[in-house]
Design a protein around this motif. Structure first.
Motif, PDB file in Angstrom:
ATOM      1  N   TRP A 220      -1.924  -4.043  -2.740  1.00  0.00           N
ATOM      2  CA  TRP A 220      -2.319  -3.963  -4.328  1.00  0.00           C
ATOM      3  C   TRP A 220      -1.308  -3.610  -5.109  1.00  0.00           C
ATOM      4  O   TRP A 220      -0.870  -4.222  -6.042  1.00  0.00           O
ATOM      5  CB  TRP A 220      -3.473  -3.142  -4.270  1.00  0.00           C
ATOM      6  N   SER A 222       2.162  -4.041  -4.267  1.00  0.00           N
ATOM      7  CA  SER A 222       2.972  -5.213  -4.266  1.00  0.00           C
ATOM      8  C   SER A 222       2.495  -6.398  -5.147  1.00  0.00           C
ATOM      9  O   SER A 222       3.514  -6.847  -5.750  1.00  0.00           O
ATOM     10  CB  SER A 222       3.171  -5.682  -2.854  1.00  0.00           C
ATOM     11  N   CYS A 223       1.199  -6.367  -5.317  1.00  0.00           N
ATOM     12  CA  CYS A 223       0.763  -7.646  -6.277  1.00  0.00           C
ATOM     13  C   CYS A 223       1.357  -7.191  -7.650  1.00  0.00           C
ATOM     14  O   CYS A 223       1.696  -8.241  -8.342  1.00  0.00           O
ATOM     15  CB  CYS A 223      -0.728  -7.742  -6.138  1.00  0.00           C
ATOM     16  N   GLU A 224       1.043  -5.886  -7.946  1.00  0.00           N
ATOM     17  CA  GLU A 224       1.465  -5.710  -9.376  1.00  0.00           C
ATOM     18  C   GLU A 224       2.967  -5.653  -9.690  1.00  0.00           C
ATOM     19  O   GLU A 224       3.596  -5.826 -10.612  1.00  0.00           O
ATOM     20  CB  GLU A 224       0.915  -4.045  -9.666  1.00  0.00           C
ATOM     21  N   ARG A 225       3.626  -5.362  -8.509  1.00  0.00           N
ATOM     22  CA  ARG A 225       5.170  -5.454  -8.776  1.00  0.00           C
ATOM     23  C   ARG A 225       5.722  -6.957  -8.672  1.00  0.00           C
ATOM     24  O   ARG A 225       6.454  -7.325  -9.454  1.00  0.00           O
ATOM     25  CB  ARG A 225       5.836  -4.936  -7.517  1.00  0.00           C
ATOM     26  N   GLY A 227       3.840  -9.301  -9.755  1.00  0.00           N
ATOM     27  CA  GLY A 227       3.226 -10.024 -11.128  1.00  0.00           C
ATOM     28  C   GLY A 227       3.118 -11.421 -10.915  1.00  0.00           C
ATOM     29  O   GLY A 227       2.933 -12.095  -9.786  1.00  0.00           O
ATOM     30  N   GLU A 231       0.221 -12.424  -8.740  1.00  0.00           N
ATOM     31  CA  GLU A 231      -0.662 -11.242  -8.638  1.00  0.00           C
ATOM     32  C   GLU A 231      -2.082 -11.542  -8.656  1.00  0.00           C
ATOM     33  O   GLU A 231      -2.832 -10.988  -7.970  1.00  0.00           O
ATOM     34  CB  GLU A 231      -0.093 -10.402  -9.809  1.00  0.00           C
ATOM     35  N   LYS A 235      -4.700 -10.962  -5.509  1.00  0.00           N
ATOM     36  CA  LYS A 235      -5.918  -9.879  -5.667  1.00  0.00           C
ATOM     37  C   LYS A 235      -7.335 -10.400  -5.542  1.00  0.00           C
ATOM     38  O   LYS A 235      -8.250  -9.931  -4.990  1.00  0.00           O
ATOM     39  CB  LYS A 235      -5.646  -9.194  -7.087  1.00  0.00           C
ATOM     40  N   LEU A 317       5.599 -10.700  -1.069  1.00  0.00           N
ATOM     41  CA  LEU A 317       4.568  -9.645  -1.141  1.00  0.00           C
ATOM     42  C   LEU A 317       4.766  -8.722   0.000  1.00  0.00           C
ATOM     43  O   LEU A 317       4.672  -7.445  -0.062  1.00  0.00           O
ATOM     44  CB  LEU A 317       3.042 -10.234  -0.988  1.00  0.00           C
TER      45      LEU A 317
END
Length: 406
Positions: A220, A222-225, A227, A231, A235, A317
């Protein structure tokens, strides 16, 4: 130079080129036949004649590959055709153009295009096959002509995919190639398939990879990093448990309030499917930057087609996950390989941990096997809408509690 003397093999060999110009020496033994001598010394045969009042020229071939006697024989046939009103030079040009068109139509890229238009376009998952053929086959072999592809070429291609770490992909490419070459054989494009005797590169095993709680948290973050554009779809794969292609190809028209409706054409099993969207799933969708396009794709960078490059996205990711893990525990963590499909298995396993009945989980995943197969699939018409909503809400709550402020 005395050119009136009859040509002999020796006299032709003794003809010296003029470095300043190209020579055309007529054959005294046959009117219309010429020996063309280039400044470089290269020699060839040509016939000159008139057709419909216009001068015409037809090259016969190079000397000495085409001998004097054969050149005279070929030239006689050409001149005889002219007597019957034909234009051999124009006929040769048309034949050459026809062969060029035929060769162009039989290149790998052209035939894959035909295969898609006449066969794959009629299949529910034909677009996936086309993408795989374009990516691994056309990219490797175009503009080669199909008759030049050998069994060895196929084995080399599959081995290169295996060596890149994509063993399962190599098996899929083999399967798609087999269908493609069989189609070409059925249409008479080739006499037999070069796939005969080509075995699957690797033996597949059923995957059982499920992300641990720590890995979910790292995923999760890593998804936000990473972007956009990956992302949101990444998710949603975890939160909804739906297949990667279903998530990636999501459109605005499929979303109605808190329901995501998938048509039969969009699902693997050909059954229309409704996915209740949990609060966290709606939050993810609300954060997607809309890019206008005719198809209304949600996960897109162009508006014309959905995002692509799944392997690169997964690898990016995965690298970010390792960085997040290192920052959290203070040492390097080796995270076992995972795929986007493992997110679907992780969601299913997570719902089982939360006490969700198997039949409800299968309804969430749109499975028709297991408890939902056989006689149950025929007579059980309950759509489990409320149960699916409760299951996905519980799973989303679990995930959000797990990731916290990741």
């Amino acid at each position: 130079m005395n050119v009136a003397r009859a040509f002999t093999v020796k006299s032709i060999e003794n003809l010296k080129p003029d470095p300043s110009k190209r020579l055309e020496v007529p054959d005294p033994g046959l009117t219309g036949l010429y020996l063309v001598v280039q400044p470089s010394g290269a020699k060839s045969w040509a016939v000159r004649y008139r057709h419909a009042g216009q001068p015409r020229k037809l090259t016969l071939g190079r000397h000495p590959a085409l001998s004097l006697s054969d050149a005279r024989l070929n030239a006689s046939e050409v001149l005889q055709a002219v007597e019957y009103g034909r234009d051999p030079a124009a006929e040769k040009k048309r034949l050459k153009a026809s062969k060029a068109q035929e060769t162009e139509r039989s290149t790998i890229g052209s035939l894959v295009e035909q295969f898609d238009r006449r066969h794959l376009s009629n299949l529910r998952r034909g677009d996936e096959t086309r993408r795989m053929l374009d990516r691994f086959v056309v990219e490797a072999w175009e503009p080669r002509e199909i008759h030049s592809i050998t069994k060895g070429d196929i084995i080399d291609l599959l081995d290169s995919i295996v060596d890149s770490g994509r063993k399962t992909t190599a098996n899929r490419v083999r399967s798609y190639l087999s269908k493609f070459f069989n189609w070409c054989t059925e249409r008479g494009i080739i006499d037999h398939s070069p796939m005969i005797g080509v075995r699957a590169p690797t033996k597949e095993r059923a995957r059982d990879r499920v992300l641990t709680d720590d890995e979910i948290r790292w995923f999760w973050a890593s998804c936000e990093r990473v972007g956009p554009p990956w992302e949101a779809p990444a998710k949603l794969m975890l939160l909804t448990g739906q297949r990667r292609s279903e998530v990636i190809d999501m459109t605005e028209a499929e979303i109605a309030g808190d329901i995501w409706r998938l048509s039969a054409e969009r699902t693997k099993n050909g059954r229309a499917h409704e996915v209740p969207l949990s609060g966290p799933s709606r939050d993810v969708l609300d954060g997607v930057l809309r890019i206008c396009g005719a198809r209304g794709y949600l996960h897109t960078t162009t508006g014309n087609k959905p995002v692509s490059g799944l392997s690169k996205a997964r690898n990016h990711l995965a690298r970010q996950m390792e960085e997040v893990a290192f920052e959290e525990v203070g040492e390097s963590i080796e995270i076992p390989h995972w795929t986007f499909h493992d997110l679907r298995r992780t969601a299913a396993t997570g719902m089982a941990r939360l006490g969700i009945p198997v039949r409800v989980t299968e309804a969430v995943l749109n499975h028709v096997s297991g408890t939902g197969g056989g006689i149950v699939a025929v007579y059980q018409r309950h759509d489990f809408a409320d149960e699916k909503r409760e299951a996905l809400e519980k799973w989303a709550e679990f995930v959000t509690a797990l990731v916290g402020d990741a």
